[in-house]
Design an enzyme around this catalytic site. Structure first.
Site, PDB file in Angstrom:
ATOM      1  N   LYS A   1       1.528  -1.760   0.555  1.00 62.22           N
ATOM      2  CA  LYS A   1       1.794  -0.432   1.122  1.00 62.22           C
ATOM      3  C   LYS A   1       0.557   0.122   1.793  1.00 62.22           C
ATOM      4  O   LYS A   1      -0.503   0.099   1.171  1.00 62.22           O
ATOM      5  CB  LYS A   1       2.225   0.486  -0.023  1.00 62.22           C
ATOM      6  CG  LYS A   1       2.397   1.918   0.370  1.00 62.22           C
ATOM      7  CD  LYS A   1       2.758   2.759  -0.804  1.00 62.22           C
ATOM      8  CE  LYS A   1       2.786   4.195  -0.330  1.00 62.22           C
ATOM      9  NZ  LYS A   1       2.867   5.116  -1.420  1.00 62.22           N
TER      10      LYS A   1
ATOM     11  N   LYS B   1      -2.140  -1.169  -2.630  1.00 61.95           N
ATOM     12  CA  LYS B   1      -1.870   0.137  -2.010  1.00 61.95           C
ATOM     13  C   LYS B   1      -3.166   0.673  -1.422  1.00 61.95           C
ATOM     14  O   LYS B   1      -4.158   0.849  -2.134  1.00 61.95           O
ATOM     15  CB  LYS B   1      -1.315   1.099  -3.056  1.00 61.95           C
ATOM     16  CG  LYS B   1      -1.097   2.500  -2.502  1.00 61.95           C
ATOM     17  CD  LYS B   1      -0.358   3.381  -3.459  1.00 61.95           C
ATOM     18  CE  LYS B   1      -0.275   4.804  -2.922  1.00 61.95           C
ATOM     19  NZ  LYS B   1       0.405   5.703  -3.853  1.00 61.95           N
TER      20      LYS B   1
END
Ligand code: PBG
Length: 328
Positions: free
Chosen positions: A251, A197
């Protein structure tokens, strides 16, 4: 006799031929709908920077999830917006916290007809907006935060989550959560790790959706990844798998397709891509101006995320895409 010319266009001639040779298919089975549920409101509240997305009431959330079940969407992931925030983010593990209450509602409504996931973090619940508890210097204390995540994981599992999805990027979070779940008898609760992330500016609209602003103009660069790195992502993914993650996520997705492709080559567990709020909002903003065909670009985005190697996609376009796929 002349050399036979390769004619790649032969296989592009008709829709049926194109369908036959298509390498990538976005299906309703790939979709995970992120949903926001807010404590203490009587009507759903639209989110200006995420057209078509709302902060749900408990009731409107139940209606939306029922609609997603009817459309065949296999999973939702819940984010909570509490009425009050505190330094530790206690709403994240309070049995009466908004996500826990919503999970119980939904489990009672839909049984096992849809996978219930819960984002596991404290940033929506802390008054300073960070993904953990702060030490005396104002830095996020990694190990003290793990204890909070353990409580949140158990509370979410107790409330009926099939999958908990730690998104805080603390070191050791997957191990801590897995251990806490197993100790409390929740060995069937899965962990979808937000493994890679990034500290992305594409989360802007999401922070409107959950009413989060980071205190003192702060950012998350001390725990989320540097967008300049890709090998580091593979290290994050390997570690999360070693710690017990069942599934891993990259992400954002679209701006990080290279990371998804590298991750796909590296691991055989289910791989998720998160088409984040900013990626969704940009398509809508341009479409509103008449600059793009919104639905076509959205499907192209989701196709790209699958082509890069994702097995599943978290997207705010899940509902609309499920309808579009049904009609196509
Ligand atoms: C943290 C979390 C964030 C998102 C999902 N989980 C925000 C952040 O890290 O700042 C962003 C999702 C999006 O932008 O769509 N709980």
């Amino acid at each position: 006799m002349s050399f036979p010319q390769r004619r790649l266009r032969r296989l592009r001639r008709t829709p049926a031929l194109r369908r036959l040779v298509a390498e990538t298919h976005v299906s309703v089975d790939d979709l995970i709908a992120p949903l926001f549920v807010r404590e203490g409101i009587d009507e759903p509240v639209p989110i200006a920077s995420l057209p078509g997305v709302v902060q749900h009431t408990r009731t409107s959330l139940r209606e939306e999830v029922a609609a997603l079940v009817d459309l065949g969407v296999p999973a939702v992931v819940l984010f909570g917006v509490p009425a009050a925030k505190d330094a530790e983010g206690s709403g994240a593990w309070d049995p009466d916290g908004i996500v826990q209450v919503a999970l119980r509602d939904l489990r009672a409504d839909v049984g096992d007809d849809i996978v219930l996931m819960a984002d596991l973090c404290v940033d929506e619940y802390t008054d300073h907006g960070h993904c953990g508890v702060l030490d005396a210097d104002g830095a996020v204390d990694n190990d003290a935060t793990l204890e909070l995540y353990e409580r949140a994981a158990v509370a979410q599992a107790e409330a009926g989550a099939d999958v908990v999805a730690p998104s805080g990027m603390m070191d050791g979070q997957v191990f801590a959560i897995r251990d806490a779940l197993d100790e409390e008898g929740f060995d069937q609760t899965s962990v979808l790790a937000y493994a890679a992330k990034y500290a992305s500016a594409l989360y802007g609209p999401f922070r409107d959706a959950v009413d989060v602003s980071i205190a003192d103009g702060g950012d998350r660069k001390g725990y989320q990844q540097d967008p300049r790195n890709v090998r580091e992502s593979l290290e994050e993914i390997r570690l999360d798998l070693a710690e017990g993650a069942d599934m891993v996520m990259v992400k954002p997705a679209l701006a990080y397709l290279d990371v998804l492709a590298r991750a796909r080559a590296e691991v055989d567990v289910p791989l998720a891509g998160y088409h984040v709020s900013g990626e969704y909002a940009m398509v809508h903003a341009a479409a509103e101006r008449g600059w793009l065909d919104g639905p076509a670009v959205m499907l192209e985005h989701l196709t790209a995320i699958k082509r890069a190697g994702a097995d599943m996609i978290l997207t705010y376009a899940a509902h609309d895409t499920a309808i579009a796929l049904k009609e196509s």
